[in-house]
Design a protein around this motif. Structure first.
Motif, PDB file in Angstrom:
ATOM      1  N   VAL A  99      28.636 -29.832  28.879  1.00 22.88           N
ATOM      2  CA  VAL A  99      27.136 -29.413  29.268  1.00 22.88           C
ATOM      3  C   VAL A  99      26.158 -29.571  28.349  1.00 22.88           C
ATOM      4  O   VAL A  99      24.957 -29.857  28.394  1.00 22.88           O
ATOM      5  N   THR A 100      26.562 -29.418  27.007  1.00 22.78           N
ATOM      6  CA  THR A 100      25.642 -29.386  25.943  1.00 22.78           C
ATOM      7  C   THR A 100      24.893 -30.598  25.756  1.00 22.78           C
ATOM      8  O   THR A 100      23.727 -30.389  25.254  1.00 22.78           O
ATOM      9  N   ALA A 101      25.563 -31.585  26.071  1.00 20.84           N
ATOM     10  CA  ALA A 101      24.769 -32.902  25.568  1.00 20.84           C
ATOM     11  C   ALA A 101      23.498 -33.122  26.268  1.00 20.84           C
ATOM     12  O   ALA A 101      22.428 -33.498  25.725  1.00 20.84           O
ATOM     13  N   CYS A 102      23.582 -32.596  27.752  1.00 16.84           N
ATOM     14  CA  CYS A 102      22.359 -32.803  28.369  1.00 16.84           C
ATOM     15  C   CYS A 102      21.147 -31.778  27.904  1.00 16.84           C
ATOM     16  O   CYS A 102      20.113 -32.065  28.125  1.00 16.84           O
ATOM     17  N   SER A 103      21.731 -30.703  27.716  1.00 19.26           N
ATOM     18  CA  SER A 103      20.686 -29.749  27.422  1.00 19.26           C
ATOM     19  C   SER A 103      19.971 -29.822  26.093  1.00 19.26           C
ATOM     20  O   SER A 103      18.928 -29.334  26.115  1.00 19.26           O
TER      21      SER A 103
ATOM     22  N   ALA B 241      19.118 -32.236  24.560  1.00 18.67           N
ATOM     23  CA  ALA B 241      18.092 -33.154  24.424  1.00 18.67           C
ATOM     24  C   ALA B 241      16.865 -32.643  25.092  1.00 18.67           C
ATOM     25  O   ALA B 241      15.854 -33.108  24.685  1.00 18.67           O
ATOM     26  N   ALA B 242      17.181 -31.637  25.807  1.00 20.51           N
ATOM     27  CA  ALA B 242      15.754 -31.149  26.540  1.00 20.51           C
ATOM     28  C   ALA B 242      15.282 -29.905  25.830  1.00 20.51           C
ATOM     29  O   ALA B 242      14.193 -29.368  26.093  1.00 20.51           O
ATOM     30  N   THR B 243      16.083 -29.568  24.594  1.00 16.41           N
ATOM     31  CA  THR B 243      15.516 -28.210  23.915  1.00 16.41           C
ATOM     32  C   THR B 243      14.377 -28.291  23.124  1.00 16.41           C
ATOM     33  O   THR B 243      13.495 -27.539  22.970  1.00 16.41           O
TER      34      THR B 243
END
Lengths: 482, 312
Positions: free
Chosen positions: A32-36, A38-40
């Motif tokens: 799940v971390t991967a996509c979040s 990038a958005a942080t």
């Protein structure tokens, strides 16, 4: 002792169990971390660049050597040619400007990296973006249109091929400098044509003619397996856009997105239905080879002699000639029409170079423009054309000796030059500008797969794709406030 | 333990001390030791997890910045036949990879564990796929299965078999992509299973033989239970690898034809990054579904299979 060791084993087991549980949860969570992550990285970066003001040549005075970074996606021979041109520029501008190349893998990754940079990172000074990223780049409000420099310098743009500049222009205003460009061609296996009793000097020009020739070109072995298909092309949305342009039909509404923001793509109309139906029928009859959307597979299919008529960009000519050397002769023709009455011509696409304005001082902006001017002049473009096979953006590049020699060696390329000259610049041949163009093209890829490979109903599929893309466009337009 | 302990002003308290102060001190000390681990966990797991939950309820602009609160809209978007298909593909993909990726190396590991000359060479060769990255394996297999000049198709033709359209036929595409993944995981699994087999006590096997258990019977009743910890480990890790495989569908089919090889992870990538997409909200919602699926599978595996695992 027995109870103790049993106890120990129990503790060990439960420990092991606990540890495995923890590990499992961690691994699942990292996905799940991967996509979040990038958005942080924050910062909204909405500060726009004013198109009106571009710095003049004096911006470089007293600044010493201005270092600029150029993000690109050129691999192999193309990358080498770009390095050579850049070295030449740096040599000529010692003490004034120094360009450093940064290779960003491919167009998609370059754009992803650029998006993250806008949100708070190190921005490049010049960035190479594929044609379908044009609307997005304008909406990112982080660039300085090259038109501002053209106006400031009274720079003469008459040498730039108008059809090429057309793609990157809105209302006659050039947003970015075209760089590597190519157009689609019809490729034929001349040797196979001769064998089948067809005239190799007359490549088919319409869907009907291709179908007719393809039937004669299809060869089966004793056990009924096809050893040579008459036709075969990658299930690639780009080809569909080209067919529409050749029919002088706009691929999206609002004047191909050039009068106003487009709100839908045109897919479920008669021309498209005819085209998709034709392709589906040819595959069903075993006359066209079923191919997916990976251009590598489509290229090998033609260069290995498995298909006799194919579609590809001018950029593939060099590779085709090399791969087929000694095996068969290659001929080229104009990109085919859906109906013989079609009056348009293909769109000339590729990628262009953008001057980054956000967080840049005048010296850097000016230095970027100096570099773009160098890359688009006739000598650079002649070098670029002859070492990569891309279409030169400069008209006079075609008149240089080095270029004339090259074209003489590759007569197949002359078709492309003629085709460009015969294509009138209309909104249809300018190509569709759309914020979600990469996704729209992918949706057409998928529609081709559904109809051609899976035999799904053509009209329904096209209507479905049109609707899906409409929703994506709506979301995009809302988020940019258009 | 006592000798390694640094000089301390207070007298050493044995672990069984009942005085409260010592207990607290010891707990604090323990906490201090796990603190670096907890910080890492917080930064790399807990925080992103919270972030994913947050993003899944937000809309995003064209750069991917969170914009407005949308509540459970992204989750509502998951109740479509398309997403149902994605889950189905993920299930089939995982099933093929786990079953094939365990049975294949197992059937190789058993003969490889025989003490015959040259087995070491074979073991090394069979383990090699482990060294491939997903994208490298994808590219190599794409060439092997190229529709026009595939060495595999050529071999099949020699055997009189008409090769299928590996990546363009809807039925075959998912099998092809999961087959490559199976091939990739089998190297590592072979290594683990072979080590498990090598660890079996020769005496136990001999005793079983004396009791009359040979061949299949010996394998099922003696060998399998004895390597069950390795087997369980292999099943769990392969399941997770399968659930997280992105490179194979991305490189080989790009989710096609017509979305038939679109798995959960591919869909997340597609929504978040592919084709200049930046729909982090929907991607995060799908990511949370992936987390749920992972945990559910873990519950099943730990609840059902691990009961039968025999730890020595």
């Amino acid at each position: 002792m027995t109870t103790k060791s049993k106890e120990g084993a129990r503790v060990r087991t439960s420990l092991r169990r606990g540890a495995s549980w923890l590990a499992l949860t961690l691994v699942a969570a990292t996905a799940v971390t991967a996509c979040s992550s990038a958005a942080t990285s924050g910062g909204s970066g909405q500060q726009g660049a004013d198109s009106a003001s571009a710095p003049g040549p004096e911006a470089l005075n007293g600044k010493g050597e201005v270092p600029i970074t150029f993000w690109h996606a050129m691999t192999g021979a193309n990358g080498d040619a770009l390095q050579k041109l850049t070295d030449k520029f740096n040599q000529a501008n010692q003490g004034k400007v120094k360009v450093t190349l940064a290779f960003k893998n491919n167009y998609d990754d370059t754009l992803s990296a650029y998006k993250n940079a806008i949100k708070g990172g190190q921005m490049p000074d010049v960035v190479q973006v594929y044609d379908i990223g044009t609307r997005f780049m304008i909406d990112s409000k982080s660039t300085l249109p090259v038109q501002a420099f053209i106006d400031k310098d009274k720079y003469d743009t008459s040498d730039i091929q108008p059809n090429i500049a057309g793609y990157y222009s809105i209302n006659g205003k050039l947003n970015s400098m075209p760089f590597n460009t190519s157009m689609p061609l019809l490729y034929i296996n001349k040797t196979a044509f001769t064998k089948a009793g067809l005239d190799p000097s007359k490549p088919p020009t319409t869907l009907d003619e291709i179908a007719e020739a393809a039937k004669k070109l299809t060869v089966k072995d004793a056990s009924g397996n096809v050893t040579q298909y008459g036709f075969g092309a990658t299930a690639y949305g780009w080809f569909v856009e080209q067919w529409a342009a050749v029919a002088n039909q706009e691929s999206c509404d609002q004047g191909n997105g050039r009068d106003n923001r487009a709100t839908k793509i045109n897919l479920a109309d008669d021309k498209h239905i005819k085209l998709f139906q034709w392709w589906q029928d040819l595959v069903k009859q075993g006359v066209a080879m079923p191919l997916d959307s990976d251009t590598k597979n489509g290229d090998t299919a033609f260069s290995s002699g498995k298909v006799a008529i194919s579609l590809e960009s001018t950029g593939s000519l060099g590779g085709f000639l090399k791969a087929s050397a000694g095996a068969f002769e290659i001929g080229t023709g104009y990109y085919p029409k859906i109906d013989s009455s079609d009056t348009g011509g293909p769109i000339i696409g590729g990628a262009s170079l953008w001057v980054v304005g956000k967080d840049k001082d005048d010296a850097h902006k000016r230095a970027s423009w100096e570099f773009l001017k160098f890359l688009s002049d006739k000598d650079s473009q002649a070098t670029w054309h002859t070492s990569t096979g891309y279409f030169p953006i400069s008209k006079s590049a075609l008149e240089t000796d080095v270029d004339k020699q090259w074209v003489a060696q590759k007569p197949q390329f002359a078709t492309a030059i003629k085709q460009l000259g015969d294509t009138k610049l209309t909104k249809a041949t300018q190509g569709c500008l759309l914020g979600v163009m990469p996704q729209a093209r992918k949706a057409v890829d998928t529609a081709l797969q559904a109809t051609v490979l899976q035999g799904k109903d053509v009209k329904e599929t096209l209507q479905g794709a049109e609707k899906n893309v409409e929703a994506l466009i709506k979301e995009y337009n809302q988020s940019v406030g258009g | 333990m006592t000798s390694a302990k640094p000089p301390d002003k207070a007298p050493v308290t044995p672990p069984s001390a009942t005085r409260g102060g010592g207990r607290v001190r010891e707990n604090l000390l323990g906490l201090l030791f796990v603190l670096p681990g907890l910080v890492g966990l917080g930064v790399f797991v807990i925080f992103p997890l919270v972030q994913a939950v947050y993003l899944s309820m937000m809309g995003s602009d064209i750069l991917g910045n969170p914009t407005r609160f949308v509540g459970f809209q992204h989750f509502a978007e998951l109740f479509t036949p398309e997403f149902g298909n994605i889950l189905l593909h993920t299930l089939i993909f995982t099933l093929i990879v786990v079953v094939g990726g365990v049975v294949l190396p197992m059937s190789l590991a058993v003969p490889l564990s025989q003490k015959l000359p040259g087995m070491r060479v074979f073991r090394t060769l069979f383990t090699l796929p482990f060294a491939y990255s997903a994208s490298a394996a994808g590219v190599v297999w794409l060439l092997m299965l190229d529709p026009s000049m595939s060495p595999v198709n050529w071999l099949l033709r020699l055997l009189g078999v008409v090769a299928p359209h590996w990546t363009t036929d809807s039925g075959w595409a998912l099998v092809t992509v999961s087959g490559v993944t199976m091939w990739m995981v089998s190297g590592f699994n072979l290594l683990v299973l072979a080590a498990g087999l090598a660890g079996i006590d020769e005496e136990v096997l001999e005793a079983a033989r004396i009791d009359g258990a040979t061949g299949i019977r010996q394998f099922v009743s003696v060998v399998l239970p004895m390597i069950s910890p390795s087997l369980f480990f292999v099943i769990v890790t392969t399941t997770l690898t399968a659930l997280q495989s992105l490179g194979q569908p991305q490189v080989m089919t790009d989710g096609g034809p017509n979305g038939d090889t679109s798995t959960l992870v591919y869909s997340i990538y597609n929504q978040a990054f592919h084709n200049n997409n930046s729909n982090y909200g929907l991607a995060s919602a799908q990511g949370l579904v992936l987390l749920l699926v992972g945990v559910l599978l873990a519950v099943v595996q730990f609840g059902v299979i691990e009961r039968r695992v025999h730890y020595r």
